[in-house]
Design an enzyme around this catalytic site. Structure first.
Site, short mmCIF file in Angstrom:
data_model
loop_
_atom_site.label_atom_id
_atom_site.label_comp_id
_atom_site.label_asym_id
_atom_site.label_seq_id
_atom_site.Cartn_x
_atom_site.Cartn_y
_atom_site.Cartn_z
N PHE A 1 -20.91 12.75 -7.27
CA PHE A 1 -19.90 12.22 -8.18
C PHE A 1 -20.45 12.22 -9.61
CE2 PHE A 1 -17.09 8.91 -9.86
CZ PHE A 1 -15.90 9.18 -9.20
N ASP B 1 -25.98 6.26 -2.85
CA ASP B 1 -24.68 5.82 -3.34
C ASP B 1 -23.75 5.75 -2.12
OD1 ASP B 1 -22.02 5.78 -4.20
OD2 ASP B 1 -22.43 6.97 -5.99
N TYR C 1 -13.98 -1.25 -3.80
CA TYR C 1 -12.53 -1.09 -3.89
C TYR C 1 -12.00 0.06 -3.05
CZ TYR C 1 -14.18 2.04 -7.68
OH TYR C 1 -14.86 2.97 -8.42
N LYS C 2 -12.88 0.82 -2.39
CA LYS C 2 -12.39 1.93 -1.56
C LYS C 2 -12.13 1.40 -0.15
CE LYS C 2 -14.25 5.37 -4.65
NZ LYS C 2 -15.45 6.02 -5.16
N ARG D 1 -7.34 15.43 -0.33
CA ARG D 1 -8.00 14.47 0.57
C ARG D 1 -6.94 13.61 1.24
NH1 ARG D 1 -12.75 11.45 -2.67
NH2 ARG D 1 -10.88 10.54 -3.60
#
Ligand SMILES: *Cc1c(COP(=O)(O)O)cnc(C)c1O
Length: 428
Positions: A132, A213, A238-239, A388
């Protein structure tokens, strides 16, 4: 759940939902009527319990004012540590090795500023070319802060196929001049799970520290950090963990490193009993709590209280099993229904190599995503050509997976995607 054998009928989707022992958790969430939300790997949905715990923290502000720090059901002063205790089992760590604080990017800076200690000829950081972007930007600036040139001192392992990384290639790149390794647990596009156990073992054999990560694995797959002996990790909440937009993030520090002073300190790094002595000499907490800096963002912490309760009740192993069934089912339906439509499954196929989303590649991916949204299916697009699709074990159903593939088929057969430009939106 019974033994899974693929059957493309709609009846079978309904049967899978009927056999699903986690089905009742869907009622805990605000799932928008008529919409199929498959983006819980980017932003998890709001649960009623997360909403209630947010209101609880607001209420303690209302009731107690400043005394909310030590009063009420969830005294604010200890909340970051308490939430760390609740997250620790999700990564197989001990309670005092985890704290909820900062953001992913801030925690990455914090941990790298602590664990990157270039010395002699060991001066480089090893990362990868598929990670990322924020991780790379942060690592570049950390290298610069130590007076080195990122072009030379930040090494990025190459991918052979543009989707996945080969552990052999990563291990070969663990050379004598590497001081620190920072890798994702899961690649955010293809959803590939890296073998964290093996990579940690190989790094340590060479005297290199290693951190991960976990943004795309926390709350999605189990981890065994105590057993694997990982040095540090960081993630957002938050995922998969449904902590809400901008939710306070998390970090893990292996207890063998508790003697270190964090690279970036502040008064919340203090030993809690000493903090209000207001001395100008810091007495750091003797656990992961020391990696906090300033006052926690209480209103962005609060939803996690309710959300983590749900994880405890549902159980990560059961969630992972359901997630694997849902993604396998989706891949089987795609293979069956979308033949000869130029789709490629870009995620690894093996259960122990793939996480909670399907990565579907297509030349027209950007505008297929727009057509899906027009049909009330919420995926996300990742440049250059990926869709996705994340069926989330806590709140999606097998029926929704079945419907999604039917809608996708209709979009392709009717060429609905041609109405849209094949470019991404500002936020994809
Ligand atoms: C989502 C995500 C981030 C986000 O970082 P923030 O600091 O929360 O904006 C970082 N890394 C990975 C791998 C991610 O998936």
């Amino acid at each position: 759940m019974g033994i899974y054998t693929f059957d493309p009928s709609y009846q079978y989707a309904l049967q899978l939902d009927k056999e699903d022992e986690l089905a009742s958790f869907r009622d805990e969430f605000y799932v928008k009527e008529g919409t199929i939300y498959l983006d819980g790997n980017s932003l998890g949905l709001l649960s009623k319990r997360a909403e209630a715990s947010l209101l609880q923290i607001l209420d303690s502000w209302k009731q107690f004012g400043i005394d909310g720090w030590t009063k009420g059901e969830h005294p604010w002063f200890y909340l970051s540590e308490r939430l760390g205790d609740l997250i620790a089992p999700l990564i197989g760590a001990e309670a005092n090795e985890v704290v909820v604080s900062g953001s992913t990017t801030v925690n990455l800076h914090q941990l790298v500023s602590t664990f990157y200690e270039p010395e002699g000829t060991r001066t480089k950081i090893l990362a990868d070319e598929l990670t990322f972007p924020t991780d790379i930007y942060a690592l570049q600036s950390q290298v610069k802060l130590k007076g080195y040139d990122p072009d030379e001192h930040l090494v990025q392992v190459k991918s052979r196929d543009g989707r996945t990384l080969n552990e052999e290639d990563i291990i070969s790149a663990m050379t004598e001049n590497i001081a620190l390794i920072v890798l994702p647990s899961v690649l955010y596009r293809s959803g590939q799970i890296l073998d964290m156990k093996r990579l940690t073992e190989e790094a340590h054999k060479r005297g290199i520290l290693i951190g991960f990560d976990l943004c795309h694995s926390i709350g999605s797959i189990p981890h065994q950090f105590t057993e694997w002996d990982v040095d540090f990790a960081f993630w957002c909440n938050y995922k998969y963990l449904n902590g809400g937009p901008g939710s306070v993030a998390g970090l893990y520090v292996n207890k063998k490193h508790f003697h270190r002073t964090p690279g970036l300190t502040g008064w919340f790094s203090s030993n809690k009993d000493k903090q209000f002595d207001m001395e100008h000499t810091l007495t750091p907490a003797d656990d992961a709590g020391a990696y906090q800096m300033g006052t926690p963002h209480l209103l962005s912490l609060a939803p996690l209280i309710g959300s983590l309760e749900i994880f405890k009740e549902a159980g990560l192993d059961r969630l992972r099993q359901k997630s694997l069934s849902m993604t396998q089912y989706m891949m089987d339906l795609i293979a069956h229904e979308l033949k000869d439509m130029d789709f490629t499954i870009g995620n690894p196929l093996e259960d122990d190599r793939r996480t909670g989303h399907i990565y579907l590649e297509h030349q027209e991916a950007a505008r297929i995503c727009k057509a899906l949204k027009e049909n009330n299916v919420i995926p996300d697009f990742r440049a250059p050509n990926g869709i996705r699709l994340a069926p989330i074990a806590l709140y999606n159903t097998f029926e929704e997976v079945w419907n999604t593939v039917q809608i996708l088929k209709k979009i392709m057969v009717e060429e609905q995607y041609k109405k849209f430009e094949n470019t991404r939106d500002v936020v994809a």
